[in-house]
Design a protein around this motif. Structure first.
Motif, mmCIF file in Angstrom:
data_model
loop_
_atom_site.group_PDB
_atom_site.id
_atom_site.type_symbol
_atom_site.label_atom_id
_atom_site.label_comp_id
_atom_site.label_asym_id
_atom_site.label_seq_id
_atom_site.Cartn_x
_atom_site.Cartn_y
_atom_site.Cartn_z
ATOM 1 N N SER A 268 15.881 17.929 39.747
ATOM 2 C CA SER A 268 14.904 16.891 40.074
ATOM 3 C C SER A 268 14.147 17.328 41.326
ATOM 4 N N PRO A 269 12.820 17.175 41.349
ATOM 5 C CA PRO A 269 12.075 17.615 42.528
ATOM 6 C C PRO A 269 12.332 16.745 43.758
ATOM 7 N N ARG B 173 21.736 13.874 32.435
ATOM 8 C CA ARG B 173 21.293 13.881 33.832
ATOM 9 C C ARG B 173 22.508 13.625 34.715
ATOM 10 N N LYS B 174 22.610 14.418 35.774
ATOM 11 C CA LYS B 174 23.789 14.286 36.643
ATOM 12 C C LYS B 174 23.357 14.179 38.091
ATOM 13 N N ILE C 210 24.870 10.761 32.901
ATOM 14 C CA ILE C 210 24.553 9.978 31.700
ATOM 15 C C ILE C 210 23.814 10.871 30.688
ATOM 16 N N ALA C 211 23.940 10.500 29.418
ATOM 17 C CA ALA C 211 23.145 11.165 28.374
ATOM 18 C C ALA C 211 21.767 10.502 28.372
ATOM 19 N N VAL C 212 20.737 11.284 28.647
ATOM 20 C CA VAL C 212 19.376 10.749 28.758
ATOM 21 C C VAL C 212 18.695 10.695 27.395
ATOM 22 N N SER C 213 18.897 11.724 26.619
ATOM 23 C CA SER C 213 18.277 11.770 25.299
ATOM 24 C C SER C 213 19.251 12.397 24.310
ATOM 25 N N ILE D 84 20.258 16.742 38.501
ATOM 26 C CA ILE D 84 19.998 17.871 37.632
ATOM 27 C C ILE D 84 20.052 17.411 36.181
ATOM 28 N N ILE D 85 19.151 17.922 35.376
ATOM 29 C CA ILE D 85 19.202 17.631 33.944
ATOM 30 C C ILE D 85 19.578 18.920 33.208
#
Lengths: 431, 135
Positions: free
Chosen positions: A208-209, A228-229, A237-240, A214-215
């Protein structure tokens, strides 16, 4: 008449030549490396800790060497002032450093007490007898290397106007546990930290900027889903987790959205989703396979890979107009683009004689340059936040490892230690 | 008649200019080390090569310090009859502070010419990175 005009013209030409005679052009600096003296930090109080000094010195020197700006003055030539504790401009013997030709001088001191460490570091311009930068760092003894990285960033800030990227982190995928898990390490390859225990294949990390998130894609649930952590809390969590693939995700530079490749509608296309995974819109629509998006620094354009014209090539997409343009025309297989944070170049890999090499190209498709050669494949280039360096993975030493180089391909060095089997790096912003 | 006179005047001017042109002349005995050969009275011309060599060697700048290699600055230098740098002015700055500062440092290193030119003179020096662009 003609003769007269000719003579007048000739006289005028000579007049111009005579006038221009007192002009001098210098088309390159004679010295393109700044002579730099890096003295060892000295104990300001308490007992000496030579092992700490060695760590600070080695880390700082390695960072500054990678920067490519400096000619390190041999330590044996240092004047007595190198061993003097004085850190202020009135205490430094600038004349002795001037005689040595030093254009930059680093001096420092430290105090260690009960595991608490304070390091003071100063950058001086000996010719101008002036302080360019000074920092005091407080922390634990174990933080000594990070203090050195942080000061190296400040040295670059003072001498180039842009802070260095050394006090940042690199994420990578490593199979050292037997499975491809996500790891975090310092820019010098130290401070290795395992981030996931999915017991499954992990791919394509991206920082992430803005935050320390972090994804990445993980096969934790049997198929490639996007996770995403939060690095410090460990919350994940699971984002997608849409049907099909959820891969090659990249944060938009403002951190508010993510571009990724999905196949839930059948074909592999690039989509824009929120950081919570909510669908914004589909960005590509073509029978070919579209993957590996990378954002322009302004977040208004994407570069990506598509085989829509046959072989995999790089294309750019203007988000506002939807216009797609072909970026690469050479090579049979171009992959993994990474747009420089400076916006001026896009790094990518190209298959050349059965192995990948790293190239850069301007966003308008001009000025393509090959940066790597030699044995082994070089893959997954990613930029440092200042656009000065590239990290990539390669098997050139017989095992998969991470390497760094300058944006022009010079200064190549291995980052990861033997046995880590690291690949697919991502470089964080300033930590 | 008038035309002949005009041609004669032009020829005379030409002769004078050619006389002042040292580009093909032999070395002056008083020329400083590194100076281009020349016998003329123009100190700017006599010291041109020395100044070029000195400034090039003194100019310290890494390509990693600047954001672009398309930079140029022009400086006017004035020396007195003793060869002391009495004035320098930026006629044109590059717009990039680090480039201009490096130019200024090189110029300030050139405080004194090795021999006295005997008269005041000025010289315009252009600093750019053309050689780095060509690599």
């Amino acid at each position: 008449m003609i003769l007269r005009h000719f003579l007048i013209f000739f006289v005028l030409t000579l007049c111009i030549a005579a006038e221009a005679r007192s002009q001098v052009e210098i088309s390159a600096p004679g010295r393109q490396l700044l002579p730099l003296a890096v003295t060892r930090i000295l104990p300001l109080a308490g007992t000496a800790r030579p092992e700490l000094v060695n760590d600070f010195d080695a880390t700082l020197r390695a960072d500054l060497d990678l920067a490519g700006l400096f000619f390190p003055i041999p330590i044996a030539a240092y004047p007595d002032d190198a061993g003097q504790i004085g850190l202020t401009s009135t205490q430094i013997d600038f004349l002795s450093w001037q005689k040595l030709g030093a254009k930059a001088l680093i001096k420092g001191g430290y105090t260690e007490s009960g595991g608490e460490l304070v390091v003071e570091a100063r950058l001086y311009d000996p010719s101008g007898r002036r302080l360019l930068n000074g920092r005091r760092y407080r922390g634990k003894v174990a933080d000594i290397r990070r203090m050195a990285h942080a000061f190296a960033d400040q040295v670059l800030l003072s001498l180039t106007g842009t802070e260095g990227p050394f006090n940042s982190r690199i994420a990578c995928v490593s199979s050292r546990s037997g499975r491809k898990e996500l790891y975090l390490l310092d820019v010098d390859g130290q401070g290795l930290e395992r981030l996931t225990e999915h017991g499954a294949i992990i791919l394509n990390p991206d920082f992430s900027p803005q935050g320390k998130e972090i994804i990445f894609t993980s096969y934790r649930y049997g198929k490639p889903d996007l996770f995403r952590k939060e690095i410090y809390t460990g919350r994940e969590i699971a984002v997608s987790a849409r049907p099909g693939i959820n891969i090659s995700a990249r944060y938009r530079p403002d951190g508010g959205e993510i571009a990724l490749t999905l196949s839930h509608e059948g074909n592999s296309e690039i989509y824009l989703v929120g950081t919570d995974g909510s669908m914004r819109r589909r960005l590509t629509d073509n029978w070919g396979i579209d993957v590996d998006p990378t954002w322009s620094p302004g977040g208004d354009r994407l570069a990506f890979v598509s085989d829509r014209l046959g072989n995999p090539h790089l294309f750019t997409l203007d988000l506002a107009s939807g216009a797609v343009g072909q970026l690469t025309v050479a090579g049979k297989y171009n992959a993994t683009p990474a747009w420089s944070p400076l916006g001026d170049r896009i790094a990518f890999t190209r298959l050349e004689e059965k192995k990948f090499e790293i190239y850069t190209i301007r966003p308008d498709g001009s000025d393509e340059r090959r940066l790597t050669d030699g044995p082994g494949s070089k893959e997954h280039p990613r930029w440092s936040s200042d656009g000065r360096f590239l990290v990539f993975s390669s098997n050139q030493d017989g095992e998969s490892a991470l390497y760094l180089m300058r944006a022009d391909g010079s200064g190549l060095r291995r980052v990861t230690p033997p046995g880590l089997a690291a690949s697919q790096p991502a470089w964080s912003g300033r930590w | 008649m008038q035309r002949k006179q005009e041609i004669a005047e032009v020829k005379q001017k030409l002769k004078e200019l050619l006389k002042a042109d040292t580009r093909k002349a032999t070395s002056a005995p008083t020329a400083p080390a590194g100076a281009e050969p020349g016998k003329d009275k123009d100190p700017g011309s006599t010291y041109e090569a020395y100044i070029r060599q000195f400034l090039k060697e003194a100019w310290t700048l890494s390509k990693y310090q600047v954001g672009s290699l398309n930079l140029a600055a022009e400086v006017s230098l004035t020396f007195d009859a003793h060869g002391t740098l009495t004035d320098y002015r930026f006629l044109r700055r590059s717009g990039e502070t680090r480039f201009d500062e490096s130019v200024q440092r090189a110029v300030l290193d050139l405080r004194q010419l090795p021999t006295a030119p005997g008269q005041t003179f000025s010289l315009r020096v252009t600093f750019n990175l053309k050689e780095l662009l060509e690599r």
